[in-house]
Design a protein around this motif. Structure first.
Motif, PDB file in Angstrom:
ATOM      1  N   GLY A 251      -1.018  -0.726  -1.175  1.00 33.83           N
ATOM      2  CA  GLY A 251       0.236  -0.041  -0.751  1.00 33.83           C
ATOM      3  C   GLY A 251       1.546  -0.572  -1.340  1.00 33.83           C
ATOM      4  N   TYR A 252       2.147  -0.068  -2.307  1.00 36.95           N
ATOM      5  CA  TYR A 252       3.115  -1.021  -2.938  1.00 36.95           C
ATOM      6  C   TYR A 252       4.354  -1.444  -1.995  1.00 36.95           C
ATOM      7  N   GLU A 253       4.819  -0.387  -1.306  1.00 39.86           N
ATOM      8  CA  GLU A 253       5.903  -0.754  -0.110  1.00 39.86           C
ATOM      9  C   GLU A 253       5.445  -1.686   0.826  1.00 39.86           C
ATOM     10  N   ARG A 254       4.211  -1.710   1.135  1.00 37.19           N
ATOM     11  CA  ARG A 254       3.595  -2.592   2.178  1.00 37.19           C
ATOM     12  C   ARG A 254       3.644  -4.062   1.605  1.00 37.19           C
ATOM     13  N   LEU A 255       3.174  -4.160   0.325  1.00 45.01           N
ATOM     14  CA  LEU A 255       3.143  -5.386  -0.190  1.00 45.01           C
ATOM     15  C   LEU A 255       4.482  -6.151  -0.432  1.00 45.01           C
ATOM     16  N   VAL A 256       5.537  -5.293  -0.826  1.00 47.22           N
ATOM     17  CA  VAL A 256       6.967  -5.572  -0.934  1.00 47.22           C
ATOM     18  C   VAL A 256       7.250  -6.216   0.465  1.00 47.22           C
ATOM     19  N   SER A 257       7.066  -5.598   1.525  1.00 48.69           N
ATOM     20  CA  SER A 257       7.360  -5.913   2.893  1.00 48.69           C
ATOM     21  C   SER A 257       6.918  -7.216   3.185  1.00 48.69           C
ATOM     22  N   ALA A 258       5.589  -7.414   2.785  1.00 51.10           N
ATOM     23  CA  ALA A 258       4.878  -8.719   3.069  1.00 51.10           C
ATOM     24  C   ALA A 258       5.568  -9.894   2.467  1.00 51.10           C
ATOM     25  N   LEU A 259       5.796  -9.549   1.072  1.00 52.50           N
ATOM     26  CA  LEU A 259       6.299 -10.736   0.418  1.00 52.50           C
ATOM     27  C   LEU A 259       7.587 -11.071   0.643  1.00 52.50           C
ATOM     28  N   GLN A 260       8.322 -10.029   1.061  1.00 52.05           N
ATOM     29  CA  GLN A 260       9.751 -10.271   1.547  1.00 52.05           C
ATOM     30  C   GLN A 260      10.036 -10.623   2.934  1.00 52.05           C
ATOM     31  N   ASP A 261       8.729 -10.769   3.617  1.00 48.22           N
ATOM     32  CA  ASP A 261       8.536 -11.327   5.134  1.00 48.22           C
ATOM     33  C   ASP A 261       9.504 -10.393   5.946  1.00 48.22           C
ATOM     34  N   LYS A 262       9.431  -9.107   5.695  1.00 46.36           N
ATOM     35  CA  LYS A 262       9.999  -7.969   6.495  1.00 46.36           C
ATOM     36  C   LYS A 262       9.129  -7.458   7.290  1.00 46.36           C
ATOM     37  N   GLN A 263       9.317  -7.103   8.701  1.00 49.13           N
ATOM     38  CA  GLN A 263       8.349  -6.299   9.624  1.00 49.13           C
ATOM     39  C   GLN A 263       8.406  -4.674   9.139  1.00 49.13           C
ATOM     40  N   SER A 264       9.424  -4.286   8.403  1.00 53.41           N
ATOM     41  CA  SER A 264       9.361  -2.896   7.970  1.00 53.41           C
ATOM     42  C   SER A 264       9.549  -2.803   6.719  1.00 53.41           C
ATOM     43  N   ASN A 265       9.031  -1.814   6.131  1.00 50.91           N
ATOM     44  CA  ASN A 265       8.851  -1.493   4.601  1.00 50.91           C
ATOM     45  C   ASN A 265      10.262  -1.108   4.517  1.00 50.91           C
ATOM     46  N   TYR A 266      11.084  -0.529   5.386  1.00 51.76           N
ATOM     47  CA  TYR A 266      12.445   0.135   4.898  1.00 51.76           C
ATOM     48  C   TYR A 266      13.439  -1.138   5.130  1.00 51.76           C
ATOM     49  N   ALA A 267      13.236  -2.395   5.477  1.00 53.21           N
ATOM     50  CA  ALA A 267      14.023  -3.573   5.447  1.00 53.21           C
ATOM     51  C   ALA A 267      14.005  -4.057   4.025  1.00 53.21           C
ATOM     52  N   THR A 268      13.107  -3.465   2.934  1.00 49.81           N
ATOM     53  CA  THR A 268      12.933  -4.260   1.638  1.00 49.81           C
ATOM     54  C   THR A 268      14.106  -3.539   0.676  1.00 49.81           C
ATOM     55  N   ASP A 269      13.990  -4.298  -0.475  1.00 49.59           N
ATOM     56  CA  ASP A 269      14.941  -3.499  -1.434  1.00 49.59           C
ATOM     57  C   ASP A 269      14.230  -2.231  -2.204  1.00 49.59           C
ATOM     58  N   VAL A 270      12.942  -1.775  -1.757  1.00 51.12           N
ATOM     59  CA  VAL A 270      12.752  -0.532  -2.059  1.00 51.12           C
ATOM     60  C   VAL A 270      13.506   0.623  -1.800  1.00 51.12           C
ATOM     61  N   PHE A 271      14.108   0.253  -0.332  1.00 51.48           N
ATOM     62  CA  PHE A 271      14.851   1.109   0.187  1.00 51.48           C
ATOM     63  C   PHE A 271      16.280   0.849   0.373  1.00 51.48           C
ATOM     64  N   THR A 272      16.614  -0.489   0.613  1.00 49.66           N
ATOM     65  CA  THR A 272      18.088  -0.905   0.746  1.00 49.66           C
ATOM     66  C   THR A 272      18.914  -0.349  -0.221  1.00 49.66           C
ATOM     67  N   PRO A 273      18.553  -0.016  -1.619  1.00 41.32           N
ATOM     68  CA  PRO A 273      19.856   0.552  -2.377  1.00 41.32           C
ATOM     69  C   PRO A 273      19.881   2.026  -2.246  1.00 41.32           C
ATOM     70  N   LEU A 274      18.876   2.697  -1.537  1.00 41.44           N
ATOM     71  CA  LEU A 274      19.280   4.056  -1.339  1.00 41.44           C
ATOM     72  C   LEU A 274      20.239   3.994   0.124  1.00 41.44           C
ATOM     73  N   PHE A 275      19.894   3.190   0.981  1.00 45.84           N
ATOM     74  CA  PHE A 275      20.658   3.032   2.283  1.00 45.84           C
ATOM     75  C   PHE A 275      22.084   2.820   1.933  1.00 45.84           C
ATOM     76  N   ALA A 276      22.313   1.877   0.855  1.00 50.12           N
ATOM     77  CA  ALA A 276      23.563   1.591   0.586  1.00 50.12           C
ATOM     78  C   ALA A 276      24.362   2.857  -0.086  1.00 50.12           C
ATOM     79  N   ARG A 277      23.492   3.850  -0.692  1.00 50.57           N
ATOM     80  CA  ARG A 277      24.108   4.851  -1.311  1.00 50.57           C
ATOM     81  C   ARG A 277      24.772   5.812  -0.303  1.00 50.57           C
ATOM     82  N   ILE A 278      23.648   6.019   0.662  1.00 50.25           N
ATOM     83  CA  ILE A 278      23.738   6.880   1.886  1.00 50.25           C
ATOM     84  C   ILE A 278      24.931   6.411   2.768  1.00 50.25           C
TER      85      ILE A 278
END
Length: 968
Positions: A251-278
């Motif tokens: 799972g790409y999103e889960r791997l990014v979460s682990a490498l960025q030491d985030k407890q949530s996939n949504y706290a990573t830069d897979v999603f943060t650019p979208l949150f910024a736009r929203i």
């Protein structure tokens, strides 16, 4: 094999570097980087969406891959696969937004071995990549292996366990797992095998072994290595595969979460650019990654839902899943409506152009890896806006009706909507069932029983089907009834100008037509009886000018009554809305809401404006003798009949199509105006249907030039370069909305009359995709080595090509390409036939030519040829005409591919009473089938080729026995 010198990346792990590192790591180890397949599996009817990385490799695992397919030569592969799990067996839609790791759209990173390396290499590379390259803490990683299943004859996968130990995984981090978690199967039958998962503890500093596979959001599976080594048989038994494969998915999103030491996939830069736009679009507070009760205002949940949904919507539409009411199209529609409701409720966003404003951020973020979303960005934005706008019309009323239903429940002390109420919210207001379910959860209601919803749905559809059939034959208003409306009831002709606009209108009921009489109330009319409503004004288009009627609904707010409109007809200026009441009733004077189906009318508009452009192009290419003789414009296609004395050549068709598309690409504005009939007729080049009676004033539709400008100088010869017609139909605002036109049919329907059928918009894009896909198939077919597989595919492909509805021009090109392939196969068949006939005859004549067989007059045996009846026949013909004394019984083929056989009884044996009929009958009893022909020959095909050897021996023995009898 992985290198022991791999070093961790020293920079900050971004989502982009995580993906690139994965692909590069395996590419450096001999893996071919394979592009993601479409998220819409057009060639796999078993799947709603591509839901796992292995989907595109299924033919390899099943052994059905075309030898000419580029996948056939793969030994090692690596990819990132676009996946959707929002419908069918795999559906994560209900969980999105509620937790930190579920997504309807996600990427699956995978490395693959097709009969190359196996467990040792896969496990070694997995551990090295995670711990040495990505630098994850081994103490946070846990691995599982298959514990075995004695009942199914499956041993524990101790090999995997030992391999994990050998790469350095601590003993207490290696866990056994059951069939559900650690044995993977493609289906009830087929390839399968044990799997070995890797789980990651997001907390660390503890032993989390007891939380593995326990649905703990902080201990999640990130990678699964599947070792495909068995083939599940129909009787459920397992056979070892001759070639063993490795199928992994991370799972790409889960791997990014682990490498960025985030407890949530949504706290990573897979999603943060979208949150910024929203946040930029809505002005909402910043995202804080709160869940459940901690997300007090629900805004964090809404951020997650909207970000997730724009990903699914964008990638599904880019790959061809257009919103509609069926299959995957319905999934796309309901996801968009679910997201729209979140955006409106939690962000106070205006629905109609919300998601298209978020789209650019996603394209910027992911467009380099997936260029298809860049290419289709404009089309996606248009579809998003159209769908949102259609839903926005009913969203307020639907929520209001939902609240009314809830209030009724509260009065009764109940906690569950009925199936009928859930169905009505969908059928009347467009609320998908899962959206109603979500709203019910928000209000603390219990879920409605699925069986109750299904029952309400089926009852409504059955009733609808019956009444639709009756509505098709609903009586017309006759001249006496029209006079009755004028004189007795004093009913004025309705205002129908709103049909040229968009959106709903309010109107008043004038009268109700039963098909025989006029009534003022439908109260006493049985439900689902066809009726005709006459209103004082309408936005529904009545069938005319070749354009089909609108459908939709006429209703009283608050769900008091709903009249479903199935047809609209105009008689003497009176417009009759034909349909039936799904519930409630109406009376003269009642105020109603008129809601035509905008999503159906949009492609009708495309096709009608496209018809005008086609009409203009036909005259430009074929000359002034082209005149309209008829047309049909509906939501699927446009059909245009025109006068022309000769057939239209492919070169002319190409010019017509190119000219039409050039006009469309100009994005010309559509102008229209009611004009005095005599003045309108003066416009140079104006098109009208010969013999048609037009009203005065007449509506003039011009593509690209203002009608007032045309009237200022009506004889200007430049106007002949413009599409100008008398027309009362509905049209697009700009030609660019049509997107493309594809001519899919051109033929003669009567002497001097030709017909063209064409598609526009999304339908045009779909047939273009189909043509491209078929062309790719032909290219693969051409590369396929000659043999039985190619012969069979050529037969099947020829039939499919004949049935294909695509561009006439592209179909002709495909036919030419196919004809070359077909000729090469026929030529090869002839060549092979000739060679096999020679081989067969040489084998038999060679037998008789040998010194030891000089006295022999009989040959019985299998020839070194395939199941080639012509070769068998040629052998028999040779002896029948040139060596009549000798007898032969010959067999061709094999026990694996099929068998043919033939016998010729020469004059010597025939004189002793031996017959081909008796001899072949004995053989046919063994090998199956029948043998036919006239003495002294018989030939046939065996139905039990596995008994070939026995059949040859039987032929020999029968003759020997018969000859022995004769000697006695």
């Amino acid at each position: 094999m992985a290198s022991s010198e791999s070093k961790p990346y020293e920079g900050k792990w971004t989502a982009l570097t995580v993906r690139k590192t994965f692909l590069d790591y395996f590419a450096e180890r001999g893996h071919t980087i394979v592009p993601s397949s479409s998220v819409v599996p057009h060639n796999d009817p078993t799947l709603l969406f591509t839901n796992a990385g292995m989907n595109q490799f299924k033919p390899i695992f099943l052994g059905t891959v075309n030898k000419a397919d580029k996948l056939a030569s793969l030994k090692r592969a690596v990819d990132t696969q676009k996946c959707i799990r929002a419908g069918g067996k795999h559906n994560d839609l209900d969980d999105v937004g509620k937790d930190s790791y579920h997504h309807t759209f996600f990427e699956m990173l995978g490395n693959w071995s097709f009969g190359d390396y196996f467990k040792k290499e896969a496990i070694s590379m997995t551990w090295e990549l995670l711990t040495k390259v990505y630098g994850l803490d081994p103490q946070r990683l846990y691995v599982t292996y298959f514990e075995g299943n004695p009942a199914m004859g499956l041993e524990p996968d101790l090999e995997a366990k030992e391999l994990w130990t050998s790469v350095g995984v601590p003993e207490d981090h290696i866990l056994s797992g059951n069939m559900k978690d650690n044995f993977w199967e493609m289906g009830d039958q087929g390839p399968c095998g044990p799997c070995s998962e890797v789980h990651y503890d997001k907390v660390g500093g503890r032993n989390a072994a007891h939380l593995v596979n326990m649905d703990d959001p902080l201990v999640v599976e990130i990678w699964n290595n599947v070792f495909i080594q068995f083939d599940r048989q129909q009787d459920k038994s397992l056979k070892s595969l001759p070639s063993k494969h490795v199928d992994t998915g991370m799972g790409y999103e889960r791997l990014v979460s682990a490498l960025q030491d985030k407890q949530s996939n949504y706290a990573t830069d897979v999603f943060t650019p979208l949150f910024a736009r929203i946040q930029e679009v809505t002005g909402a507070r910043l995202y804080t990654d709160k869940y459940g009760k901690d997300d007090v205002d629900g805004i964090d949940t809404a951020y997650r839902v909207v970000a997730d949904h724009i990903r699914l919507l964008t990638f599904s539409m880019a790959d061809g899943a257009v919103p509609n009411n069926e299959g995957r199209g319905y999934v796309v529609r309901r996801v968009l409506r679910r997201g729209s409701r979140y955006a409106r409720k939690y962000f106070n966003a205006e629905i109609g152009s919300f998601f298209s404003k978020i789209l650019p951020a996603l394209v910027e973020q992911m467009g380099e890896q997936f260029p298809e979303i860049v290419k289709k960005q404009k089309d996606i934005a248009e579809i998003l806006d159209e769908e949102e706008e259609a839903f926005a019309k009913t969203l307020d009323r639907g929520e209001k009706q939902f609240e009314k239903f809830v209030a009724e429940l509260n009065k009764k002390g109940e906690k569950k909507l009925s199936g009928l109420q859930v169905w009505r919210l969908y059928d009347t207001y467009g609320f998908p069932e899962d959206l109603t379910k979500l709203m019910s959860e928000e209000r603390g209601l219990e879920p409605t029983d699925e069986s109750d919803i299904s029952k309400a749905r089926e009852e409504a559809r059955e009733a609808s089907k019956q009444v639709k059939d009756k509505a098709q034959s609903f009586p017309k208003l006759n001249v006496h009834q029209i006079a009755e409306l004028e004189n007795q009831y004093k009913i004025s002709r309705p205002d129908s100008e709103p049909k040229y606009g968009k959106g709903d209108i309010t109107a008043s009921v004038q009268l109700i037509f039963t098909g025989e009489d006029f009534i003022k109330s439908s109260k006493d009319v049985p439900a689902e009886t066809p009726l005709g409503l006459i209103l004082d004004r309408t936005n529904f288009y009545a069938e005319s000018g070749g354009q089909v009627a609108d459908t939709g609904r006429i209703l009283v707010d608050d769900d008091v009554a709903e009249f479903k409109v199935e047809d609209v007809q105009e008689y003497g200026g009176y417009i009759v809305h034909i349909g039936y009441f799904s519930h409630g009733s109406l009376s003269s004077g009642d105020k109603v809401i008129c809601e035509y189906d905008e999503l159906r009318r949009q492609p009708i508009r495309n096709n009608h404006t496209g018809t005008h452009i086609l009409n203009h192009s036909l005259r430009e290419v074929l000359g002034d003798d082209v005149n309209q003789k008829g047309s049909l414009v509906d939501e699927d296609k446009l059909r245009f009949d025109f006068s022309h004395k000769t057939g239209v050549t492919h070169d002319e068709l190409r010019k017509i199509e190119d000219l039409s598309n050039a006009y469309i690409k100009q994005n010309a504005q559509i102008f229209y105006k009611d004009v005095d009939l005599d003045s309108a007729k003066q416009i140079e080049g104006v098109r009208a249907v010969f013999g048609e009676t037009y009203p005065n004033p007449v509506r003039v539709v011009s593509v690209g030039i203002d009608v007032d400008m045309l009237l200022e100088n009506p004889k200007n010869p430049e106007w002949r370069k413009v599409s100008v017609e008398f027309c009362g139909g509905t049209h697009v605002d700009q030609t660019g909305i049509i997107k493309d036109m594809v001519i899919v049919e051109e033929n003669g329907i009567a002497k001097g009359i030709r017909r063209i059928v064409a598609f526009t918009g999304d339908s045009a894009h779909e047939v273009q995709r189909m043509a491209k896909e078929f062309n790719n198939r032909l290219q693969e077919l051409e590369k396929l080595p000659f043999g039985a597989e190619k012969e069979e595919q050529v037969k099947r492909t020829g039939v499919e090509l004949g049935q294909l509805t695509i561009s006439v021009l592209e179909k002709e090109e495909l036919r030419q390409s196919f004809a070359k392939i077909q000729k090469s196969v026929v030529d090869e068949q002839k060549k092979r036939q000739k060679a096999e006939s020679k081989t067969a005859l040489d084998t038999v004549t060679g037998h008789f030519a040998k010194a030891e067989n000089k006295e022999s007059n009989v040959f019985v045996g299998q020839l070194p040829i395939g199941a080639n009846m012509k070769a068998i026949s040629d052998v028999m013909t040779h002896f029948k005409s040139k060596d009549k004394t000798k007898s032969v019984y010959v067999f061709g083929g094999s026990k694996d591919t099929g068998v043919v056989h033939g016998v010729y009884v020469g004059t010597e044996l025939a004189s002793r009473g031996i017959t081909a009929e008796k001899w072949s009958l004995t053989v046919a009893e063994v090998i199956g089938g029948k043998a036919g022909g006239k003495e002294p020959t018989r030939q046939g095909a065996g139905t039990q080729p596995e008994k070939l050897d026995e059949a040859v021996k039987t032929a020999e023995k029968w003759l020997a026995d018969e000859m022995a009898k004769l000697k006695v």
